[in-house]
Write an enzyme that holds these catalytic residues in place. Sequence first.
Site, PDB file in Angstrom:
ATOM      1  N   HIS A 101       0.918  -0.728   0.438  1.00  0.00           N
ATOM      2  CA  HIS A 101      -0.215   0.269  -0.451  1.00  0.00           C
ATOM      3  C   HIS A 101       0.521   1.563  -0.069  1.00  0.00           C
ATOM      4  O   HIS A 101       2.318   1.320   0.626  1.00  0.00           O
ATOM      5  CB  HIS A 101      -1.073  -0.080   1.569  1.00  0.00           C
ATOM      6  CG  HIS A 101      -2.324   1.156   1.450  1.00  0.00           C
ATOM      7  ND1 HIS A 101      -1.960   2.508   1.519  1.00  0.00           N
ATOM      8  CD2 HIS A 101      -3.397   0.822   1.138  1.00  0.00           C
ATOM      9  CE1 HIS A 101      -2.669   3.091   1.472  1.00  0.00           C
ATOM     10  NE2 HIS A 101      -3.354   2.875   0.567  1.00  0.00           N
ATOM     11  N   GLU A 173      -3.705   1.984  -7.604  1.00  0.00           N
ATOM     12  CA  GLU A 173      -4.047   3.207  -6.587  1.00  0.00           C
ATOM     13  C   GLU A 173      -3.399   4.303  -6.876  1.00  0.00           C
ATOM     14  O   GLU A 173      -2.011   4.834  -6.092  1.00  0.00           O
ATOM     15  CB  GLU A 173      -3.890   2.240  -4.635  1.00  0.00           C
ATOM     16  CG  GLU A 173      -5.347   1.853  -4.498  1.00  0.00           C
ATOM     17  CD  GLU A 173      -5.499   2.030  -2.918  1.00  0.00           C
ATOM     18  OE1 GLU A 173      -6.468   2.272  -2.767  1.00  0.00           O
ATOM     19  OE2 GLU A 173      -4.352   1.769  -1.844  1.00  0.00           O
TER      20      GLU A 173
HETATM   21  P1  PGA Z   1      -9.236   5.898   0.345  1.00  0.00           P
HETATM   22  O1  PGA Z   1      -8.429   5.366   0.023  1.00  0.00           O
HETATM   23  O2  PGA Z   1     -10.755   4.909  -0.779  1.00  0.00           O
HETATM   24  O3  PGA Z   1      -9.978   6.798   1.812  1.00  0.00           O
HETATM   25  O4  PGA Z   1      -9.103   6.836  -1.022  1.00  0.00           O
HETATM   26  C1  PGA Z   1      -7.829   3.845  -0.254  1.00  0.00           C
HETATM   27  C2  PGA Z   1      -7.105   2.878   0.467  1.00  0.00           C
HETATM   28  O5  PGA Z   1      -5.952   3.465   0.774  1.00  0.00           O
HETATM   29  O6  PGA Z   1      -6.616   1.896   0.016  1.00  0.00           O
END
Ligand code: PGA
Length: 258
Positions: A101, A173
Amino acid sequence: MSRTILVANWKMHKTIEETKLFLEVLARDLSERTSDRGTGEIWIAPPFTAIAAAAQFIREQGLTVRIGAQNVAGQPQGAFTGEVSAAMLKEVGASFCIIGHSERRTLFQENDALIHEKIRMALAQDLLPLLCIGESSVEREQGRVKEVLRSQLAAALRGLTSRDVEKLCIAYEPIWAIGTGKTATPELAEEAHAVIRDFLVQEWGRDVAVKIPLLYGGSVKAENIVSLLKQPDIDGALIGGASLDPQLFVQLIRCVHT
Ligand code: PGA
């Protein structure tokens, strides 16, 4: 990819007590559905301390929800103070594990080599790795999205066989969209997902590549989830902020799993 996967990443939120309260609301909602809505999957990643309780609750209620971890050690065991191994996670009922992540990469200096080791550790314990990749806003402005995604993938998945890669799930992401309220447009997200799919096709062939669910993450909410998931290469979502409130999360599930 016929199923839609919604993953809740709770980050450092929720005690065991709060976890149970959340799951009670979720269980009530899932049991109220009479029609067959079996097209989707729900995965939840609580903090380490709540995994065992969450897994037990899910078992007792007979819910088809996967419980997983947000991180795993890059070593099997040993003198690594503060780390939690894949075998330990498996033992308490985790069946998947988020790896790489961007918060781990940036706040805790995790590099590609460590992320690769974590994937190997998870696979060795039959813990499904959910690999996260994504570019920063600067990298996007510099037109380097494709290059960054390909290099993160190449490093994380180096040397994996098709049998291993098939067990993975990958989340795109973009760092600039995480927790910021800024979501990638469905078109931008799809473009990135297509880069990921192409990389997988090139390395392991189409039959393997289409089996790997590609999730989008970054400020996903009820207002944008449907248009994101309409894209051909977006198979689900990784949800942070909007997964903390059970009512909001249930609303997201209802938007998608119809
Ligand atoms: P968010 O986080 O939906 O608050 O943007 C997503 C993540 O970090 O997996």
